[in-house]
Enzyme design. Structure first.
Site, PDB file in Angstrom:
ATOM      1  N   TYR A 171      96.393-109.821  15.133  1.00  0.00           N
ATOM      2  CA  TYR A 171      96.453-110.635  13.921  1.00  0.00           C
ATOM      3  C   TYR A 171      97.069-111.979  14.307  1.00  0.00           C
ATOM      4  O   TYR A 171      97.049-112.363  15.459  1.00  0.00           O
ATOM      5  CB  TYR A 171      97.242-109.854  12.851  1.00  0.00           C
ATOM      6  CG  TYR A 171      96.996-110.365  11.465  1.00  0.00           C
ATOM      7  CD1 TYR A 171      95.699-110.551  10.984  1.00  0.00           C
ATOM      8  CD2 TYR A 171      98.065-110.694  10.632  1.00  0.00           C
ATOM      9  CE1 TYR A 171      95.470-111.051   9.714  1.00  0.00           C
ATOM     10  CE2 TYR A 171      97.844-111.194   9.358  1.00  0.00           C
ATOM     11  CZ  TYR A 171      96.557-111.369   8.919  1.00  0.00           C
ATOM     12  OH  TYR A 171      96.329-111.880   7.668  1.00  0.00           O
ATOM     13  N   LYS A 205      74.356 -91.266   3.900  1.00  0.00           N
ATOM     14  CA  LYS A 205      73.582 -91.955   4.938  1.00  0.00           C
ATOM     15  C   LYS A 205      74.530 -92.537   5.983  1.00  0.00           C
ATOM     16  O   LYS A 205      74.253 -92.502   7.181  1.00  0.00           O
ATOM     17  CB  LYS A 205      72.728 -93.072   4.316  1.00  0.00           C
ATOM     18  CG  LYS A 205      71.546 -92.508   3.540  1.00  0.00           C
ATOM     19  CD  LYS A 205      70.258 -93.250   3.817  1.00  0.00           C
ATOM     20  CE  LYS A 205      69.125 -92.273   3.714  1.00  0.00           C
ATOM     21  NZ  LYS A 205      67.796 -92.720   3.563  1.00  0.00           N
ATOM     22  N   GLU A 241      68.313 -99.197   0.468  1.00  0.00           N
ATOM     23  CA  GLU A 241      68.141 -97.781   0.122  1.00  0.00           C
ATOM     24  C   GLU A 241      67.991 -97.584  -1.380  1.00  0.00           C
ATOM     25  O   GLU A 241      68.745 -98.169  -2.163  1.00  0.00           O
ATOM     26  CB  GLU A 241      69.386 -97.008   0.606  1.00  0.00           C
ATOM     27  CG  GLU A 241      69.256 -95.514   0.503  1.00  0.00           C
ATOM     28  CD  GLU A 241      68.183 -94.959   1.428  1.00  0.00           C
ATOM     29  OE1 GLU A 241      68.046 -95.439   2.564  1.00  0.00           O
ATOM     30  OE2 GLU A 241      67.463 -94.040   0.993  1.00  0.00           O
ATOM     31  N   ASP A 279      63.486 -96.187   2.489  1.00  0.00           N
ATOM     32  CA  ASP A 279      62.562 -95.367   1.687  1.00  0.00           C
ATOM     33  C   ASP A 279      61.115 -95.752   1.955  1.00  0.00           C
ATOM     34  O   ASP A 279      60.221 -94.918   1.849  1.00  0.00           O
ATOM     35  CB  ASP A 279      62.876 -95.500   0.199  1.00  0.00           C
ATOM     36  CG  ASP A 279      64.251 -94.968  -0.093  1.00  0.00           C
ATOM     37  OD1 ASP A 279      64.416 -93.751  -0.091  1.00  0.00           O
ATOM     38  OD2 ASP A 279      65.174 -95.787  -0.257  1.00  0.00           O
ATOM     39  N   ASN A 296      63.499 -89.024   6.108  1.00  0.00           N
ATOM     40  CA  ASN A 296      63.731 -90.246   6.891  1.00  0.00           C
ATOM     41  C   ASN A 296      65.029 -90.203   7.711  1.00  0.00           C
ATOM     42  O   ASN A 296      65.263 -91.082   8.537  1.00  0.00           O
ATOM     43  CB  ASN A 296      63.635 -91.500   6.017  1.00  0.00           C
ATOM     44  CG  ASN A 296      64.455 -91.402   4.756  1.00  0.00           C
ATOM     45  OD1 ASN A 296      65.484 -90.743   4.725  1.00  0.00           O
ATOM     46  ND2 ASN A 296      63.988 -92.073   3.700  1.00  0.00           N
TER      47      ASN A 296
HETATM   48  N1  LIG Z   1      61.666 -86.922   2.154  1.00  0.00           N
HETATM   49  C1  LIG Z   1      61.999 -88.167   2.338  1.00  0.00           C
HETATM   50  O1  LIG Z   1      62.377 -88.596   3.427  1.00  0.00           O
HETATM   51  C2  LIG Z   1      61.903 -89.130   1.223  1.00  0.00           C
HETATM   52  C3  LIG Z   1      61.610 -88.726  -0.045  1.00  0.00           C
HETATM   53  N2  LIG Z   1      61.519 -89.638  -1.039  1.00  0.00           N
HETATM   54  C4  LIG Z   1      61.273 -89.131  -2.382  1.00  0.00           C
HETATM   55  O2  LIG Z   1      60.085 -89.693  -2.885  1.00  0.00           O
HETATM   56  C5  LIG Z   1      60.226 -89.935  -4.275  1.00  0.00           C
HETATM   57  C6  LIG Z   1      59.891 -91.384  -4.594  1.00  0.00           C
HETATM   58  O3  LIG Z   1      60.824 -92.238  -3.971  1.00  0.00           O
HETATM   59  P1  LIG Z   1      60.618 -93.814  -3.964  1.00  0.00           P
HETATM   60  O4  LIG Z   1      59.272 -94.156  -3.444  1.00  0.00           O
HETATM   61  O5  LIG Z   1      61.813 -94.381  -3.310  1.00  0.00           O
HETATM   62  O6  LIG Z   1      60.684 -94.122  -5.529  1.00  0.00           O
HETATM   63  P2  LIG Z   1      59.887 -95.205  -6.410  1.00  0.00           P
HETATM   64  O7  LIG Z   1      60.539 -95.158  -7.732  1.00  0.00           O
HETATM   65  O8  LIG Z   1      59.790 -96.499  -5.692  1.00  0.00           O
HETATM   66  O9  LIG Z   1      58.413 -94.613  -6.513  1.00  0.00           O
HETATM   67  C7  LIG Z   1      58.065 -93.469  -7.224  1.00  0.00           C
HETATM   68  C8  LIG Z   1      56.607 -93.606  -7.619  1.00  0.00           C
HETATM   69  O10 LIG Z   1      56.165 -92.339  -8.120  1.00  0.00           O
HETATM   70  C9  LIG Z   1      55.373 -92.603  -9.262  1.00  0.00           C
HETATM   71  N3  LIG Z   1      55.294 -91.401 -10.087  1.00  0.00           N
HETATM   72  C10 LIG Z   1      56.180 -90.927 -10.981  1.00  0.00           C
HETATM   73  N4  LIG Z   1      55.695 -89.805 -11.548  1.00  0.00           N
HETATM   74  C11 LIG Z   1      54.488 -89.581 -10.994  1.00  0.00           C
HETATM   75  C12 LIG Z   1      53.503 -88.585 -11.174  1.00  0.00           C
HETATM   76  N5  LIG Z   1      53.682 -87.591 -12.034  1.00  0.00           N
HETATM   77  N6  LIG Z   1      52.381 -88.648 -10.429  1.00  0.00           N
HETATM   78  C13 LIG Z   1      52.193 -89.661  -9.547  1.00  0.00           C
HETATM   79  N7  LIG Z   1      53.102 -90.629  -9.352  1.00  0.00           N
HETATM   80  C14 LIG Z   1      54.229 -90.589 -10.066  1.00  0.00           C
HETATM   81  C15 LIG Z   1      56.069 -93.771  -9.939  1.00  0.00           C
HETATM   82  O11 LIG Z   1      55.220 -94.416 -10.869  1.00  0.00           O
HETATM   83  C16 LIG Z   1      56.397 -94.635  -8.728  1.00  0.00           C
HETATM   84  O12 LIG Z   1      55.327 -95.493  -8.405  1.00  0.00           O
HETATM   85  C17 LIG Z   1      61.639 -89.534  -4.647  1.00  0.00           C
HETATM   86  O13 LIG Z   1      61.620 -88.212  -5.132  1.00  0.00           O
HETATM   87  C18 LIG Z   1      62.370 -89.573  -3.332  1.00  0.00           C
HETATM   88  O14 LIG Z   1      63.435 -88.652  -3.280  1.00  0.00           O
HETATM   89  C19 LIG Z   1      61.672 -90.984  -0.836  1.00  0.00           C
HETATM   90  C20 LIG Z   1      61.975 -91.439   0.400  1.00  0.00           C
HETATM   91  C21 LIG Z   1      62.167 -90.531   1.519  1.00  0.00           C
HETATM   92  C1  LIG Z   2      65.543 -89.172   1.692  1.00  0.00           C
HETATM   93  C2  LIG Z   2      65.546 -90.353   0.835  1.00  0.00           C
HETATM   94  O1  LIG Z   2      65.802 -91.453   1.296  1.00  0.00           O
HETATM   95  C3  LIG Z   2      65.218 -90.214  -0.558  1.00  0.00           C
HETATM   96  O2  LIG Z   2      64.862 -89.129  -1.005  1.00  0.00           O
HETATM   97  O3  LIG Z   2      65.325 -91.232  -1.273  1.00  0.00           O
HETATM   98 MG   LIG Z   3      66.212 -92.891  -0.237  1.00  0.00          MG
END
Ligand SMILES: NC(=O)C1=CN([C@@H]2O[C@H](COP(=O)(O)OP(=O)(O)OC[C@H]3O[C@@H](n4cnc5c(N)ncnc54)[C@H](O)[C@@H]3O)[C@@H](O)[C@H]2O)C=CC1
Ligand SMILES: CC(=O)C(=O)O
Ligand SMILES: [Mg+2]
Length: 483
Positions: free
Chosen positions: A108, A163, A205, A231, A387
């Site tokens: 410091y 994370k 995120e 994501d 991820n």
């Molecule tokens: N396993 C993994 O590594 C990851 C999983 N995810 C999961 O994916 C999902 C979406 O995340 P993001 O893309 O960040 O969210 P986001 O909010 O950007 O996108 C979600 C999309 O799903 C659409 N959606 C909602 N209900 C729907 C339906 N019944 N049918 C079709 N589309 C529908 C929405 O309109 C939107 O465009 C979340 O559940 C998240 O936890 C996201 C990132 C990583």
């Molecule tokens: C795993 C992740 O980043 C999500 O579900 O949003």
């Molecule tokens: Mg996420």
């Protein structure tokens, strides 16, 4: 669907209820008392803690049963998941102890002033003389937290802390969670730019689409450190890795398959882009109003871009219609939107990645008997496509070579590296993707990312283990003009 373990504190009124009554009630709900502790024993009542294991989710019903017993007061219920979060999951520690005035004057004032002046004269020195070189900000506005949606910045913190923990444990990257109390695109960009000098990279995120695209694009343009919306790109990388191996299992080829991606938000858009770059022949993007079709007109620029791609089909309809005959379903949408009947109408040897968190698009128990390869984002089933397999290694590599960005070549290299961790003799329906505890994952992703960064000219430093012996020609450094 899971396995819960809870600690329950009970006050039992003497003469009205016995511990045997409690044990019987717990057993009747399918629970096992695995430990008990007497906290207080008085003339009229006693207080006990019981640790209960339950072979399924949902201890609430058991707690209600206990509450209904005469003479029982439920004082407190704490599940182990909540206990793991008490006081937060990370902390900051100094790298050395300040033991005396001499130490104090070095770390410091007055000593620190010379170091500050050195950085003022040469800003690059921040990488050697501060924590910048190993530190990433994990930044959210709390608008798309897992599949829980817009739950706000404070409620998003446990995910961001999680994370940060994973960054440290898996890749020795110091990560700090930052939860912004604004949803305004310009304010988010301004704030992140303003706090960026101390960080070596920015992991965006759980920021909802479509704002996340503009926020990331602008920050990438305006900052010289890597900005990576996990994501979008972490998810796309791990999906491509999983698909490479799932196709080996089913004997299908990228160019021949039709892939339905459900949920064209942050993750879905980036997955679609990367699938096209990886050579997928036919793509059906679907959001809540049904399929995005070639030639359609859409408000979101990313959806419009998809509608202009030759691989995107022109068949309109809801998921239950367009799923017919598809080889692959990738869900990044929400729980329960894919039915067993939908899966039955897919092509032979269906591949289903139901990746919504915390609950997938179809329950594993319902899907597994119907598909050839099944994966979720969860850690309690085989084939966790999450991820977390990507961001630690990709940032480790980007920080080590001081990459100014994380480009397409680095992402594709990361996907191939993850897929290749699973060897041919190991590969099968239950094992298309390595575990996050497989120590090779971060090492191999880092190496692939550094090589790709050097080859594409975005590395500003060559890590020592990539330096070639003097005089050696023809290596990757020479090719990139960096040797
Ligand atoms: N396993 C993994 O590594 C990851 C999983 N995810 C999961 O994916 C999902 C979406 O995340 P993001 O893309 O960040 O969210 P986001 O909010 O950007 O996108 C979600 C999309 O799903 C659409 N959606 C909602 N209900 C729907 C339906 N019944 N049918 C079709 N589309 C529908 C929405 O309109 C939107 O465009 C979340 O559940 C998240 O936890 C996201 C990132 C990583
Ligand atoms: C795993 C992740 O980043 C999500 O579900 O949003
Ligand atoms: Mg996420």
């Amino acid at each position: 669907m899971g396995f819960e373990s809870v600690m329950i504190r009970l006050e039992l009124t003497n003469g009205k209820v016995s511990f045997g009554d409690v044990a019987q009630a717990v057993g009747g709900c399918g629970g096992d008392i695995v430990a008990t502790d007497v906290i207080r024993s008085g003339a009229s009542s006693s207080v006990r803690d019981i640790a209960v294991q339950l072979g399924r989710d949902g201890y609430e019903e058991m707690v209600e049963t206990l509450r209904a017993l005469e003479g029982v007061e439920v004082v407190n219920v704490s599940d182990r998941t909540f206990l793991a979060h008490l006081g937060g999951k990370i902390s900051i520690r100094p790298t050395m102890q300040i033991r005396n005035r001499d130490d104090l004057s070095r770390v410091y004032t007055p000593g620190v002033a010379r170091v500050c002046a050195a950085i003022a004269n040469d800003p690059k020195k921040a990488y050697n003389l501060t924590l910048k070189r190993n530190t990433v900000a994990v930044i959210t506005d709390g608008t798309a937290v897992l599949g829980l949606g817009d739950i706000g910045p404070a409620a998003a913190a446990p995910v961001m802390e999680g994370k940060a923990m994973l960054f440290k444990q898996l890749a020795d990257v110091d990560a700090f969670p930052i939860c912004l109390d604004t949803k305004d695109t310009e304010e988010i960009i301004r704030t992140i730019k303003a706090i960026s000098p101390i960080f070596g990279g920015i992991n965006l995120e759980d920021i909802s689409s479509p704002r996340c695209f503009e926020i990331e694009r602008r920050l990438q343009e305006e900052l010289s450190i890597p900005v990576f919306h996990d994501d979008q790109h972490g998810t796309a990388v791990v999906v491509v890795a999983g698909l490479i191996n799932a196709l080996k299992v089913t004997g299908k080829r990228m160019e021949d398959i039709r892939v339905v991606v459900n949920g064209i938000g942050a993750a879905g858009v980036s997955i679609c882009r990367m699938l096209l770059a990886a050579g997928v022949g036919r793509l059906t993007p679907v959001d809540r109003d049904g399929a995005i079709v070639r030639g359609g007109a859409y408000d979101y620029p990313m959806w419009q871009w998809l509608a202009e791609q030759p691989q995107v089909g022109n068949r309109a309809g809801a998921l239950s219609e367009v799923i017919e005959g598809a080889d692959v379903f990738i869900g990044v949408s929400r729980a329960g939107v894919l039915s067993p009947d939908d899966v039955r109408r897919m092509a032979a040897d269906p591949i289903v990645f139901a990746m919504a968190n915390p609950e997938p698009e179809i329950a594993p128990e319902a899907a597994i008997p119907l598909v050839r390869v099944f994966a979720t984002g969860r850690s309690d089933y085989p084939n966790q496509i999450n991820n977390v397999l990507v961001f630690p290694g990709i940032f480790r590599g980007a920080l080590d070579c001081r990459a100014g960005e994380i480009n397409e070549a680095m992402k594709l290299a990361a996907a191939e590296a993850i897929a290749n961790v699973v060897t041919a003799p190991e590969l099968n329906e239950q094992y298309i993707i390595p575990s996050i505890f497989n120590e090779q994952v971060v090492t191999r992703v880092r190496e692939a990312v550094v090589r790709a960064a050097i080859a594409t000219g975005v590395a500003k430093r060559i890590p020592p283990d990539f330096r070639e012996p003097a005089g050696e020609k023809g290596g990757v450094l020479h090719a990139a003009g960096l040797a």
